[in-house]
Design an enzyme around this catalytic site. Structure first.
Site, PDB file in Angstrom:
ATOM      1  N   ASN A 242      20.294 -26.026   9.485  1.00  0.00           N
ATOM      2  CA  ASN A 242      19.368 -24.972   9.908  1.00  0.00           C
ATOM      3  C   ASN A 242      18.338 -24.547   8.866  1.00  0.00           C
ATOM      4  OD1 ASN A 242      20.371 -24.882  12.448  1.00  0.00           O
ATOM      5  ND2 ASN A 242      21.601 -23.041  12.162  1.00  0.00           N
TER       6      ASN A 242
ATOM      7  N   GLU B  43      14.873 -29.698  15.175  1.00  0.00           N
ATOM      8  CA  GLU B  43      15.284 -28.903  16.335  1.00  0.00           C
ATOM      9  C   GLU B  43      14.256 -27.795  16.532  1.00  0.00           C
ATOM     10  OE1 GLU B  43      19.559 -27.445  17.045  1.00  0.00           O
ATOM     11  OE2 GLU B  43      18.591 -25.674  16.233  1.00  0.00           O
TER      12      GLU B  43
ATOM     13  N   TRP C  82      33.286 -17.058  17.223  1.00  0.00           N
ATOM     14  CA  TRP C  82      32.223 -17.926  16.735  1.00  0.00           C
ATOM     15  C   TRP C  82      32.487 -18.226  15.262  1.00  0.00           C
ATOM     16  CZ3 TRP C  82      28.438 -16.831  12.923  1.00  0.00           C
ATOM     17  CH2 TRP C  82      27.549 -17.900  12.703  1.00  0.00           C
TER      18      TRP C  82
ATOM     19  N   ARG D 262      25.979 -16.448  22.271  1.00  0.00           N
ATOM     20  CA  ARG D 262      26.627 -17.739  22.388  1.00  0.00           C
ATOM     21  C   ARG D 262      27.007 -18.032  23.835  1.00  0.00           C
ATOM     22  NH1 ARG D 262      24.417 -18.752  18.573  1.00  0.00           N
ATOM     23  NH2 ARG D 262      25.111 -19.427  16.533  1.00  0.00           N
TER      24      ARG D 262
ATOM     25  N   ASP E 243      26.023 -31.832  21.255  1.00  0.00           N
ATOM     26  CA  ASP E 243      25.713 -30.596  20.534  1.00  0.00           C
ATOM     27  C   ASP E 243      26.992 -29.764  20.351  1.00  0.00           C
ATOM     28  OD1 ASP E 243      23.983 -28.624  19.399  1.00  0.00           O
ATOM     29  OD2 ASP E 243      24.079 -27.518  21.287  1.00  0.00           O
TER      30      ASP E 243
ATOM     31  N   HIS F 196      23.799 -16.658   7.636  1.00  0.00           N
ATOM     32  CA  HIS F 196      23.092 -16.911   8.900  1.00  0.00           C
ATOM     33  C   HIS F 196      22.098 -15.769   9.086  1.00  0.00           C
ATOM     34  CE1 HIS F 196      22.440 -18.053  13.091  1.00  0.00           C
ATOM     35  NE2 HIS F 196      23.245 -19.087  12.974  1.00  0.00           N
TER      36      HIS F 196
ATOM     37  N   SER G  70      24.123 -23.624   6.230  1.00  0.00           N
ATOM     38  CA  SER G  70      25.003 -24.531   5.484  1.00  0.00           C
ATOM     39  C   SER G  70      24.284 -25.155   4.294  1.00  0.00           C
ATOM     40  CB  SER G  70      25.513 -25.631   6.417  1.00  0.00           C
ATOM     41  OG  SER G  70      24.438 -26.402   6.930  1.00  0.00           O
TER      42      SER G  70
HETATM   43  O1  SFD Z   1      23.827 -23.165  14.377  1.00  0.00           O
HETATM   44  C1  SFD Z   1      39.440 -18.964   0.556  1.00  0.00           C
HETATM   45  N1  SFD Z   1      26.376 -22.260  10.272  1.00  0.00           N
HETATM   46  C2  SFD Z   1      25.399 -23.228  10.460  1.00  0.00           C
HETATM   47  N2  SFD Z   1      24.628 -23.697   9.474  1.00  0.00           N
HETATM   48  C3  SFD Z   1      23.785 -24.761   9.647  1.00  0.00           C
HETATM   49  O2  SFD Z   1      23.098 -25.176   8.705  1.00  0.00           O
HETATM   50  N3  SFD Z   1      23.699 -25.368  10.875  1.00  0.00           N
HETATM   51  C4  SFD Z   1      24.444 -24.971  11.959  1.00  0.00           C
HETATM   52  O3  SFD Z   1      24.400 -25.610  13.016  1.00  0.00           O
HETATM   53  C5  SFD Z   1      25.246 -23.787  11.799  1.00  0.00           C
HETATM   54  N4  SFD Z   1      25.964 -23.221  12.866  1.00  0.00           N
HETATM   55  C6  SFD Z   1      27.189 -22.627  12.533  1.00  0.00           C
HETATM   56  C7  SFD Z   1      27.352 -22.036  11.255  1.00  0.00           C
HETATM   57  C8  SFD Z   1      28.516 -21.278  11.019  1.00  0.00           C
HETATM   58  C9  SFD Z   1      29.497 -21.201  12.004  1.00  0.00           C
HETATM   59  C10 SFD Z   1      30.702 -20.363  11.731  1.00  0.00           C
HETATM   60  C11 SFD Z   1      29.331 -21.880  13.238  1.00  0.00           C
HETATM   61  C12 SFD Z   1      28.171 -22.579  13.483  1.00  0.00           C
HETATM   62  C13 SFD Z   1      30.393 -21.847  14.270  1.00  0.00           C
HETATM   63  C14 SFD Z   1      26.421 -21.520   8.996  1.00  0.00           C
HETATM   64  C15 SFD Z   1      27.174 -22.247   7.857  1.00  0.00           C
HETATM   65  O4  SFD Z   1      28.349 -22.795   8.313  1.00  0.00           O
HETATM   66  C16 SFD Z   1      27.428 -21.273   6.729  1.00  0.00           C
HETATM   67  O5  SFD Z   1      26.177 -20.795   6.333  1.00  0.00           O
HETATM   68  C17 SFD Z   1      28.100 -21.879   5.491  1.00  0.00           C
HETATM   69  O6  SFD Z   1      29.271 -22.562   5.825  1.00  0.00           O
HETATM   70  C18 SFD Z   1      28.414 -20.803   4.462  1.00  0.00           C
HETATM   71  O7  SFD Z   1      28.996 -21.385   3.335  1.00  0.00           O
HETATM   72  P1  SFD Z   1      30.082 -20.582   2.434  1.00  0.00           P
HETATM   73  O8  SFD Z   1      30.446 -21.466   1.302  1.00  0.00           O
HETATM   74  O9  SFD Z   1      29.604 -19.225   2.133  1.00  0.00           O
HETATM   75  O10 SFD Z   1      31.341 -20.370   3.455  1.00  0.00           O
HETATM   76  P2  SFD Z   1      32.336 -21.476   4.074  1.00  0.00           P
HETATM   77  O11 SFD Z   1      31.668 -22.788   4.199  1.00  0.00           O
HETATM   78  O12 SFD Z   1      32.854 -20.865   5.323  1.00  0.00           O
HETATM   79  O13 SFD Z   1      33.527 -21.596   2.994  1.00  0.00           O
HETATM   80  C19 SFD Z   1      34.432 -20.557   2.702  1.00  0.00           C
HETATM   81  C20 SFD Z   1      35.557 -21.164   1.872  1.00  0.00           C
HETATM   82  O14 SFD Z   1      36.385 -20.132   1.341  1.00  0.00           O
HETATM   83  C21 SFD Z   1      37.752 -20.480   1.537  1.00  0.00           C
HETATM   84  N5  SFD Z   1      38.505 -19.234   1.501  1.00  0.00           N
HETATM   85  N6  SFD Z   1      39.902 -19.723  -0.456  1.00  0.00           N
HETATM   86  C22 SFD Z   1      40.866 -19.178  -1.232  1.00  0.00           C
HETATM   87  N7  SFD Z   1      41.370 -17.921  -1.038  1.00  0.00           N
HETATM   88  C23 SFD Z   1      40.918 -17.133  -0.025  1.00  0.00           C
HETATM   89  N8  SFD Z   1      41.407 -15.889   0.136  1.00  0.00           N
HETATM   90  C24 SFD Z   1      39.907 -17.660   0.823  1.00  0.00           C
HETATM   91  N9  SFD Z   1      39.241 -17.175   1.917  1.00  0.00           N
HETATM   92  C25 SFD Z   1      38.391 -18.154   2.314  1.00  0.00           C
HETATM   93  C26 SFD Z   1      37.724 -21.233   2.875  1.00  0.00           C
HETATM   94  O15 SFD Z   1      38.876 -22.026   3.058  1.00  0.00           O
HETATM   95  C27 SFD Z   1      36.477 -22.084   2.681  1.00  0.00           C
HETATM   96  O16 SFD Z   1      36.761 -23.211   1.888  1.00  0.00           O
HETATM   97  S1  SFD Z   1      25.033 -22.474  14.114  1.00  0.00           S
HETATM   98  O17 SFD Z   1      25.827 -22.353  15.338  1.00  0.00           O
HETATM   99  O18 SFD Z   1      24.760 -21.206  13.553  1.00  0.00           O
HETATM  100  P1  AMP Z   2      21.992 -20.722  16.669  1.00  0.00           P
HETATM  101  O1  AMP Z   2      22.505 -21.889  17.437  1.00  0.00           O
HETATM  102  O2  AMP Z   2      21.766 -19.505  17.512  1.00  0.00           O
HETATM  103  O3  AMP Z   2      22.784 -20.446  15.431  1.00  0.00           O
HETATM  104  O4  AMP Z   2      20.535 -21.127  16.170  1.00  0.00           O
HETATM  105  C1  AMP Z   2      20.277 -22.206  15.314  1.00  0.00           C
HETATM  106  C2  AMP Z   2      18.984 -21.941  14.617  1.00  0.00           C
HETATM  107  O5  AMP Z   2      17.954 -21.701  15.568  1.00  0.00           O
HETATM  108  C3  AMP Z   2      18.990 -20.720  13.723  1.00  0.00           C
HETATM  109  O6  AMP Z   2      18.127 -21.012  12.655  1.00  0.00           O
HETATM  110  C4  AMP Z   2      18.433 -19.630  14.603  1.00  0.00           C
HETATM  111  O7  AMP Z   2      17.840 -18.605  13.851  1.00  0.00           O
HETATM  112  C5  AMP Z   2      17.407 -20.399  15.430  1.00  0.00           C
HETATM  113  N1  AMP Z   2      17.195 -19.874  16.790  1.00  0.00           N
HETATM  114  C6  AMP Z   2      18.123 -19.782  17.781  1.00  0.00           C
HETATM  115  N2  AMP Z   2      17.577 -19.305  18.908  1.00  0.00           N
HETATM  116  C7  AMP Z   2      16.278 -19.088  18.629  1.00  0.00           C
HETATM  117  C8  AMP Z   2      15.167 -18.591  19.379  1.00  0.00           C
HETATM  118  N3  AMP Z   2      15.295 -18.209  20.646  1.00  0.00           N
HETATM  119  N4  AMP Z   2      13.997 -18.503  18.744  1.00  0.00           N
HETATM  120  C9  AMP Z   2      13.850 -18.858  17.461  1.00  0.00           C
HETATM  121  N5  AMP Z   2      14.837 -19.342  16.711  1.00  0.00           N
HETATM  122  C10 AMP Z   2      16.043 -19.450  17.275  1.00  0.00           C
END
Ligand code: SFD
Ligand code: AMP
Length: 631
Positions: free
Chosen positions: A62, A126, A219, A250, A353, A390, A441
């Site tokens: 993203n 995208e 989520w 979602r 997806d 996010h 990510s």
């Molecule tokens: O679109 C301990 N995110 C998405 N990012 C993208 O780039 N594209 C996507 O398509 C994304 N989508 C998405 C995303 C997140 C989620 C939840 C979904 C879908 C369902 C966001 C990214 O995933 C997010 O920005 C990054 O992962 C953040 O990285 P970070 O490092 O801050 O968090 P992490 O990866 O979740 O890792 C956490 C770690 O900590 C560990 N942990 N370890 C020891 N002791 C403890 N007490 C701990 N507590 C946690 C975990 O095991 C893990 O290793 S979309 O749908 O939005």
């Molecule tokens: P999401 O699947 O909602 O996590 O969205 C993935 C990426 O698309 C993120 O960067 C969001 O901010 C962006 N996004 C989702 N929906 C929209 C929308 N309607 N308009 C603009 N950006 C969006």
């Protein structure tokens, strides 16, 4: 006391977490540690290959700025993030990530991540900032590179399935962390010169929509339970944007992502009457200052327009998948073969997806006979989550990079080392660092790299091992293991181990936390609405919950982890409630609405609302910090 073996580890840099930011940190730290002769230790509560938010994979990256293509600039990205967060953003942090994120994406490709390409060999976007990937093995690929970097260079070691609970302090400097194995009776003490708190954000602080048989589905990943916020708060670090929760819209009940549908498939969302809230409710945007007029419309305002429909009884809201797919295939309608081929391609993209990142949504489609090319699916606003990466912003208040500071910002945003919290030697990134949204990510990985490089610099310039008081360690061990002892002491007092006047099991404790947050702090049942009286009641109930946290009981190691996960959630909850109470306005109406302060107040509240817990006195301090424009 329960019999747990003591394991003591001394290291230079301690990386807590094994997610996206930790994998970035590992790669960068390994490079510098090798040159400086330092040791790096990474600790994850799970197995790095599939831990954290990216466990199931993702279908898009993203954040990709694409600087080499010359189409976007750093300023463009900063403008986008500032607008999306209704003006509340640290431009130095966002710009620092934006200028490094492309190189992270290029590394991913080098490590084997398949990024979609068009016929000319360019990345398939995208949206403006998002790239499509075949991402079911995304986390495995990124973790492998991190593991290789640490283990093959000989500078590092990795502890998996060790749950970190508490920070260790030497005065005002971080000195390490303590935790326990979730598989063996072992109590771990990690002593370090610098610590990176990269343990993600928090879910299940609020009552989820998925209850009963669906409990656990959310989520945000159920295993990220607020450990970062707890760790930094207990270390005495200043926190920022704790009022900003993220509520993603979602696919209903299985939380499938919408981004690909809105951006790639160009789908509409319509209500029960066929009306389109993004069109019909456009005048409402005028009420939200300059942010209602920007493109894209901020995520929380998009949410809000849909919520207004639902509150007026115009739900359900449908993602018009069938319409979007038909429209995309329409151009081939005069050629039957080409049309069929295109439909097949779109159908498989639609399933992929979900299969790449939210498998349960594909299962729900299959289980309920949904064919996206034939039928729309319901979408809904999820419950609130805490995620700095996010479209939320909660996390630690960290120093920015030196070279991006201006005369105005340098006293407020810079204190020596990029991404260091206000505690000496404690660094944060990803979901754990605040006010730098939309890193996702890829940006989290890049920020992990930035923070690790700065942490190594800190170690080189402060190359002494902090002291840890043995009496304090003994006390911490007793505290961490107390739930096991309590259970053993009282388990025979009733016939049902779940119900006992002497203790509370973690699941019941979690339900209590979720109920009070849901009802008083603007959860789903309260239509995301709260006010001063509700928030004060939430604080009263949280204080009583904190007293009862002393009575958490665990019948095994897994439950011991659950006890501490829920204590961590409770602290995240308190920081959230206190900050919503402090910010006397409504700024992000689709995230929460303060009914007693229903308007945005640009004059008074265009500031960061920060908070800090003092571990010595037990007091909370609330403060504002200025928002400076750099770009
Ligand atoms: O679109 C301990 N995110 C998405 N990012 C993208 O780039 N594209 C996507 O398509 C994304 N989508 C998405 C995303 C997140 C989620 C939840 C979904 C879908 C369902 C966001 C990214 O995933 C997010 O920005 C990054 O992962 C953040 O990285 P970070 O490092 O801050 O968090 P992490 O990866 O979740 O890792 C956490 C770690 O900590 C560990 N942990 N370890 C020891 N002791 C403890 N007490 C701990 N507590 C946690 C975990 O095991 C893990 O290793 S979309 O749908 O939005
Ligand atoms: P999401 O699947 O909602 O996590 O969205 C993935 C990426 O698309 C993120 O960067 C969001 O901010 C962006 N996004 C989702 N929906 C929209 C929308 N309607 N308009 C603009 N950006 C969006």
């Amino acid at each position: 006391m329960a019999n747990f073996e003591n394991v003591v580890v001394e290291t230079d840099l301690l990386i807590l977490g094994g997610g996206m930011s930790a994998c970035g940190a590992a790669v960068e730290a390994a490079y510098w540690a090798k040159q400086k002769g330092l040791k790096v230790t990474l600790v994850d509560k799970a197995a790095m290959d599939r831990s954290g938010a990216v466990a199931m994979g993702l279908s898009a990256i993203n954040q990709y700025v694409g600087l080499k293509d010359g189409k976007n600039s750093i300023k463009d990205y900063v403008d986008y993030v500032r607008n999306d967060l209704m003006g509340v953003t640290r431009e130095d942090l966002v710009a620092n990530i934006a200028r490094h994120v492309d190189s992270t994406v290029h590394l991913y490709e080098k490590w084997g991540l398949p990024i979609w390409k068009d016929e000319e060999g360019n990345y398939v976007h995208e949206g403006r900032w998002q790239l499509m990937i075949n991402g079911e093995s995304y986390k495995v690929i990124v973790a492998e590179a991190a593991k290789n970097a640490l283990l093959q260079t000989g500078v590092g070691e990795i502890y998996e399935r060790v749950f970190i609970v508490e920070p260790l302090m030497d005065g005002d400097r971080i000195a390490g962390a303590v935790g326990f194995s979730v598989r063996e009776n072992k109590f771990y003490t990690f002593k370090a010169k610098a610590v990176m708190s990269l343990m993600g954000g928090a879910v299940h602080v609020f009552k989820p929509r998925s209850t009963g048989e669906g409990l656990g589905r959310a989520w945000y990943p159920p295993w990220n339970s607020g450990s970062s916020a707890y760790f930094t708060l207990k270390a005495g670090a200043e926190m920022t944007c704790q009022e900003v929760r993220f509520i993603p819209v979602r696919f209903k009940d299985a939380y499938g992502p919408v981004g690909a549908w809105f951006l790639l498939f160009k789908s509409r969302a319509t209500n029960a009457m066929g009306g389109e809230y993004m069109v019909e409710r456009r005048p409402e945007l005028e009420n939200w200052g300059p942010y209602g007029r920007v493109k894209p419309i901020p995520a929380n305002l998009r949410n809000y327009l849909g919520m207004l429909d639902v509150m007026e009884g115009k739900g359900p809201i449908f993602m018009r998948t069938e319409e979007a797919i038909q429209k995309l295939a329409e151009q081939y309608k005069d050629d039957e073969k080409a049309y069929k081929k295109k439909m097949k391609e779109l159908e498989s993209e639609a399933w992929e997806d979900f299969l790449d990142m939210t498998i349960s949504q594909a299962i729900l489609w299959a289980a309920s006979n949904v064919q996206p090319e034939e039928r729309s699916s319901e979408i809904a606003a999820a419950e609130p989550y805490f995620i700095g990466s996010h479209s939320g912003a909660s996390g630690a208040w960290v120093s920015g990079p030196e070279d991006l500071q201006t005369a105005d910002t340098k006293n407020d945003y810079f204190w020596g080392y990029a991404n260091m919290s206000t505690v000496k030697g404690l660094f944060c990134a990803g979901d754990a660092s605040g006010a730098s949204s939309h890193k996702f990510s890829s940006g989290s990985h890049a920020e992990g790299r930035i923070a690790a490089k700065a942490a190594i610099k800190f170690i080189v310039e402060n190359n002494t091992m902090p002291n840890v008081d043995q009496a304090k360690l003994d006390e911490l061990k007793a505290t961490l293991l107390k739930p096991i002892d309590l259970y053993e002491q009282y388990k025979n007092a009733t016939t049902d181990p779940e119900i006992n006047p002497n203790y509370i099991k973690p699941k019941m404790f979690m339900f209590r936390l979720q109920k009070l947050m849901d009802e008083y702090a603007g959860g789903v049942s309260a239509q995301f609405t709260t006010n001063k009286a509700c928030l004060e009641r939430a604080l009263e109930l949280l204080a009583m919950l904190r007293e009862d946290a002393e009575k958490l009981a665990a019948s095994n190691l897994h439950e011991l982890m659950r006890c501490w996960e829920n204590t961590h959630r409770m602290w995240q909850a308190e920081a959230h409630v206190r900050t919503m109470l402090f910010r006397e306005e409504t700024r992000w109406p689709g995230y929460y609405f303060r009914s007693d302060k229903p308007k945005i107040d640009e004059e008074k509240w265009t500031v960061f609302a920060n908070c800090k817990f003092d571990p010595n006195t037990g007091n909370w301090e609330m403060m504002t910090r200025p928002i400076h424009r750099i770009f």
